[in-house]
Design an enzyme around this catalytic site. Structure first.
Site, mmCIF file in Angstrom:
data_model
loop_
_atom_site.group_PDB
_atom_site.id
_atom_site.type_symbol
_atom_site.label_atom_id
_atom_site.label_comp_id
_atom_site.label_asym_id
_atom_site.label_seq_id
_atom_site.Cartn_x
_atom_site.Cartn_y
_atom_site.Cartn_z
ATOM 1 N N HIS A 1 0.836 -1.161 0.125
ATOM 2 C CA HIS A 1 0.040 0.055 0.026
ATOM 3 C C HIS A 1 0.986 1.412 -0.044
ATOM 4 C CE1 HIS A 1 1.090 -0.529 4.400
ATOM 5 N NE2 HIS A 1 0.747 0.816 4.414
ATOM 6 N N ASP B 1 0.427 5.421 1.771
ATOM 7 C CA ASP B 1 -0.301 5.903 2.808
ATOM 8 C C ASP B 1 -1.258 6.935 2.233
ATOM 9 O OD1 ASP B 1 0.583 4.375 4.611
ATOM 10 O OD2 ASP B 1 2.511 5.673 5.046
ATOM 11 N N HIS C 1 4.588 0.071 0.286
ATOM 12 C CA HIS C 1 5.546 -0.666 1.453
ATOM 13 C C HIS C 1 4.352 -1.795 2.000
ATOM 14 C CE1 HIS C 1 3.456 3.187 2.931
ATOM 15 N NE2 HIS C 1 3.239 2.286 4.166
ATOM 16 N N ARG D 1 4.499 7.986 12.941
ATOM 17 C CA ARG D 1 4.689 8.227 11.620
ATOM 18 C C ARG D 1 4.009 9.726 11.429
ATOM 19 N NH1 ARG D 1 0.526 5.499 7.672
ATOM 20 N NH2 ARG D 1 -0.820 7.056 8.753
#
Length: 309
Positions: free
Chosen positions: A133, A135, A284, A299
């Site tokens: 995916h 983000d 990732h 994150r």
């Protein structure tokens, strides 16, 4: 008629002038600062040594990091010591930071999302990022960069993260005819699909107001490299095709990502590692083989700039 003394005088004057011009260019047109780079693989990934991310970047150093990111797509930094405010401040040097609509954040910084799983944290909520995916692709303005900071790493191993180079996947896996066809298509990305598990456990409205369309093939505004921009986590359909055609094409495109391990890098985390990656040109995958151990990551998602990189 020129005498020897006159020639010597003009030579010295010219030398001084050249030195002055050279000094001006050296002070006003400085070359980018050099980075201590260790390349992980020829296609993706590099480690940046001897750089303290808690300190502000000079313009030259920021430029050097951006160029390294365009070239290697994923950069790793070891032995960092960052408070949430320092992680936010470092990330904000590259762009506006996205505040996640679902995931929790640190108490002092809503821009720093907490990704935390473990039997002792919540036995009913297992990690779900074990899918290729990118983000927040359901945003009309998706992230340009991701920044991940390892806070708690499982003591008995597991929890590695993999990245794949979507530029080289486009270049090497798609025929010219397929590239031509895909260049005319757009895909729908859904927040509900992307965060299905989190929405099941938390009290959120099921109305998917975050449906966004993006081209299937995008272009890096800086390097002009093209890349495939669909992902299994959030992409729901190809808008220009019927349901069956869309499903078959997406299944094929999703399968390409795991087909080429030579276009991937894999990172085994240590506490205080930091990763900075270019979101659009990578996908990732976070392995979940550490469960039920405790793993916590902080994150930041850095949003696209106007040049659309």
């Amino acid at each position: 008629m020129l005498t020897c003394s006159m020639i010597k005088y003009h030579y010295l004057s010219l030398t001084k002038l050249c030195f002055s011009i050279s000094h001006i260019f050296e002070t006003t047109l400085k070359l980018p600062q050099q980075l201590n780079i260790e390349i992980l693989t020829s296609s993706i990934g590099a480690i940046i040594h001897d750089l303290d991310l808690s300190q502000p970047l000079t313009s030259q150093l920021k430029y050097a990091l951006e160029q390294a990111l365009y070239k290697h797509h994923v950069l790793f930094f070891r032995n960092q010591n960052l408070k949430p405010e320092q992680q936010r401040d470092f990330a904000s040097q590259f762009g506006h930071i996205h505040v996640h609509p679902i995931y929790p954040h640190t108490p002092t910084c809503p821009e720093v999302t907490i990704l935390e799983f473990g039997q002792n944290i919540n036995p009913n909520k297992k990690p779900d990022a074990d899918v290729w995916h990118t983000d927040v692709s359901y945003s009309p303005n998706p992230p340009m960069m991701g920044m991940l900071y390892a806070k708690v790493i499982p003591k008995q191993g597991g929890g590695d993260t993999l990245w794949v180079n979507m530029v080289e996947l486009y270049n090497q896996e798609l025929s010219s005819g397929m590239k031509e066809m895909l260049s005319k298509l757009t895909a729908e990305h859904s927040m509900i699909k992307s965060h299905k598990q989190s929405l099941q456990h938390d009290d959120h409205d099921d109305n998917d107001s975050s449906l966004t369309n993006h081209p299937v093939i995008c272009e890096n505004g800086i390097t002009k490299e093209k890349y495939l921009y669909v992902n299994m986590s959030a992409t729901t359909k190809i808008n220009e095709l019927n349901e069956e055609e869309s499903s078959l094409l997406l299944k094929y495109l999703f399968s390409l990502v795991s087909k080429r391990p030579d276009l991937m890098c894999r990172w085994k985390w240590n506490e205080n590692d930091v990763c900075l990656w270019h979101q659009p040109t990578t996908r990732h995958y976070a392995t979940v083989n550490y469960w039920p151990q405790h793993r916590q990551m902080h994150r930041c998602a850095i949003m696209q700039r106007t040049e659309n990189i």
